[in-house]
Scaffold this motif. Structure first.
Motif, mmCIF file in Angstrom:
data_model
loop_
_atom_site.group_PDB
_atom_site.id
_atom_site.type_symbol
_atom_site.label_atom_id
_atom_site.label_comp_id
_atom_site.label_asym_id
_atom_site.label_seq_id
_atom_site.Cartn_x
_atom_site.Cartn_y
_atom_site.Cartn_z
ATOM 1 N N ARG A 29 0.684 -1.212 -0.032
ATOM 2 C CA ARG A 29 -0.026 0.061 -0.072
ATOM 3 C C ARG A 29 0.921 1.115 0.040
ATOM 4 O O ARG A 29 1.618 1.466 0.986
ATOM 5 N N GLY A 70 -5.149 0.441 5.470
ATOM 6 C CA GLY A 70 -6.174 -0.286 4.474
ATOM 7 C C GLY A 70 -7.597 -0.331 5.029
ATOM 8 O O GLY A 70 -8.455 -0.685 4.175
ATOM 9 N N LYS A 73 -10.170 1.923 2.849
ATOM 10 C CA LYS A 73 -10.272 1.357 1.458
ATOM 11 C C LYS A 73 -11.504 0.157 1.762
ATOM 12 O O LYS A 73 -12.290 0.039 0.955
#
Length: 253
Positions: A29, A70, A73
């Motif tokens: 990421r 994350g 997301k």
């Protein structure tokens, strides 16, 4: 001796030859890629972010606070938040770490690191750094250690970590700067001869990270001295760190 030679031939070249264009694994990421038009301001991402790195209207992510976990997301059902595997995340400006829908990999790489002529003339061929763990969890510290291993081999570029601040051209700070480390950090900085640079490495150093609201940190050091380079990550990947330093002192591909 022959067994050693055979082993060396079998292993081949283990170091990354082209460190400036090395491929990164797909799962990494890196630079956030945002789509403002997909965002419905539901605030789910704000509520789940552990460091308050996101803001809405417009949709932005502060990479100086982001842990790249994350979670935002994963919770966004409208695909407004994604992460690329682009790892050249460093910036000479704290403001540049705020990314929005307009931020692309190409634009960020071109504009994030501003090089000063005096920095290039002084440190382009040799840069010695003293790393200070100012209350870090040892994540960034382990990755910085890896910069000197056989794979990344940072030393081939004339960049090394040294044991004494007296031998250093600057300091690399990791961790949120705890009260217990505030004096030691100041002492180390004063021991580095002029001219010197200061690099903040990782979310904790840049913003306090998940510890930003703790009463046990003392970040007054950052108010007294200029910061030359910000390197986001949690922890910072060796490729991110090495490319950040090379861009800052050489500004060459």
């Amino acid at each position: 001796m022959f067994d050693t030679l055979k082993s060396r031939i079998y292993q081949g070249n283990q170091f990354i030859k082209d460190i400036r264009n090395a491929p990164m694994r797909e799962q990494f990421r890196g630079l956030p890629l945002l789509k403002e038009t997909n965002c419905d301001n539901c605030s789910k991402c704000l509520n789940i972010c552990p460091t308050g790195a996101l803001s809405l209207n417009p949709l932005k992510i502060d990479m100086g606070k982001c842990t790249f976990c994350g979670a935002c997301k994963n919770i966004c059902s409208r695909n407004a938040i994604n992460f690329s595997n682009f790892y050249k995340l460093a910036s000479t400006s704290r403001e540049n770490l705020m990314v929005d829908e307009r931020t692309t990999e190409e634009l960020y790489e071109k504009t994030a690191v501003k090089v000063k002529e005096e920095i290039t003339s002084l440190f382009s061929k040799s840069l010695k750094l003293r790393q200070v763990s100012a209350g870090g969890c040892n994540g960034c510290e382990m990755e910085l250690n890896a910069c000197s291993n056989v794979n990344f081999d940072m030393g081939r570029f004339g960049i090394d970590f040294v044991a004494s601040p007296r031998h250093a051209d600057g300091i690399v700070i990791t961790g949120p700067i705890t009260k217990n480390m505030a004096y030691a950090l100041e002492d180390c900085y004063q021991a580095v001869p002029e001219p010197k640079i200061v690099i903040l490495c990782g979310a904790c150093a840049i913003s306090g990270g998940i510890f930003q609201n703790s009463t046990e940190i003392d970040r007054n050091f950052l108010l007294k001295y200029p910061i030359d380079l910000y390197i986001p990550g949690c922890p910072v990947h060796p490729l991110t760190f090495i490319n950040a330093i090379l861009s800052y002192v050489r500004n060459k591909k």
